[in-house]
Write a protein that holds these residues in place. Structure first.
Motif, short mmCIF file in Angstrom:
data_model
loop_
_atom_site.label_atom_id
_atom_site.label_comp_id
_atom_site.label_asym_id
_atom_site.label_seq_id
_atom_site.Cartn_x
_atom_site.Cartn_y
_atom_site.Cartn_z
N ILE A 180 114.62 6.66 -42.46
CA ILE A 180 113.23 6.77 -42.88
C ILE A 180 112.58 7.99 -42.22
O ILE A 180 113.02 8.45 -41.15
CB ILE A 180 112.45 5.49 -42.55
N THR A 225 116.85 3.54 -53.81
CA THR A 225 116.55 4.17 -52.53
C THR A 225 116.08 3.13 -51.53
O THR A 225 116.47 3.15 -50.36
CB THR A 225 115.45 5.24 -52.72
N LEU A 273 109.91 7.78 -46.92
CA LEU A 273 111.23 8.41 -46.95
C LEU A 273 111.15 9.64 -47.84
O LEU A 273 110.68 9.57 -48.97
CB LEU A 273 112.27 7.42 -47.48
N TYR A 323 120.03 5.35 -45.63
CA TYR A 323 119.06 6.43 -45.68
C TYR A 323 118.09 6.28 -44.51
O TYR A 323 117.47 5.22 -44.35
CB TYR A 323 118.25 6.39 -46.98
N MET A 357 117.90 2.24 -48.05
CA MET A 357 117.13 2.36 -46.81
C MET A 357 117.24 1.07 -46.00
O MET A 357 117.47 1.10 -44.79
CB MET A 357 115.67 2.69 -47.14
#
Length: 250
Positions: free
Chosen positions: A83, A72, A12, A81, A76
């Motif tokens: 990848i 994070t 990421l 978030y 994810m």
């Protein structure tokens, strides 16, 4: 369907300008500077080649210095978030407790925001109406429930957000640190509710610096260091690894 988290070689990246700037105005100013010959935009490699599998019944604790990648990682897994590469598979209903102010409409009342935030969490209007009074009672902010959110103190916002976000559990529970949500009485209620959610969840992933909490709840520990997993094993050894890497033991 079996509840699980499966990650294979996940990477990421953040754009450094977007990651460091806190407002659109400052970001645009930075971009203007870059066009004028300022410093180059550099990607931040936030998660590096992360591979792991977490299955039903597991209680996993995340350790790492601030900025190591724990938060994070949780975002994810939650799908907040995207990848950059690799494969991410998450099966099961995910409930997360972080970014508690996310989804509030400042000009709407607390009662209206119960519905809005519920929709953000993927819950139906009918369900949110059915639990509204329970949420109001748990938040315990009195007549302010019918006032606009912009009139609330930070503590009141957290209390209402916590009451909404924890009103229903999930198969996979993601927690980021301990939540400070008001006076001692409310904190007592908050801790009990979190423990109830932990008990109900099939999978728990908890990021924390509180070793006592990690030892009491989690059997497995994962240590992050600069975006990489450097240890994955039992919790006592994970804590020892974290301390060694961060110079907390000889």
């Amino acid at each position: 369907m079996t509840n699980r988290i499966s990650l294979k070689s996940v990477n990421l990246h953040y754009a450094s300008v977007g990651f460091s700037e806190r407002s659109l105005k400052s970001m645009l100013a930075s971009l203007a500077t870059l066009k004028g010959g300022g410093k180059k935009i550099v990607d931040i490699h936030a998660l590096k080649d992360v591979s792991l599998d977490i299955g039903p019944g597991e209680r996993v604790g995340l350790l790492g210095h601030n900025g190591a990648g724990k938060s994070t990682f949780l975002k994810m897994v939650a799908g907040l978030y995207p990848i950059s590469s690799g494969k991410r598979v998450v099966e099961g209903t995910v409930r997360s407790l972080f970014d508690l102010s996310l989804g509030f409409e400042p000009d709407a009342t607390g009662r209206e925001n119960i519905l809005y935030r519920g929709l953000l969490l993927g819950l139906s209007p009918k369900f949110m109406r059915s639990i509204e009074e329970e949420v109001v009672a748990f938040a315990d902010i009195g007549e302010f429930i019918d006032y606009p959110i912009k009139t609330y103190s930070a503590g009141m916002q957290v209390r209402l957000a916590f009451a909404i976000s924890t009103a229903v559990g999930g198969d996979i529970l993601l927690l980021d640190e301990v939540i400070g949500a008001g006076d001692a009485n409310f904190m007592g209620k908050a801790r009990k509710r979190i423990l109830d959610l932990v008990e109900q969840a099939e999978i728990l992933v908890l990021a924390s610096h509180d070793f006592a909490t990690l030892r009491s709840i989690c059997a497995r520990g994962i240590v992050f260091h600069h975006g990489e997993i450097i240890f994955d094993g039992d919790m006592p050894r994970a804590i020892s690894k974290y301390k060694t890497v961060n110079g907390l033991v000889a």
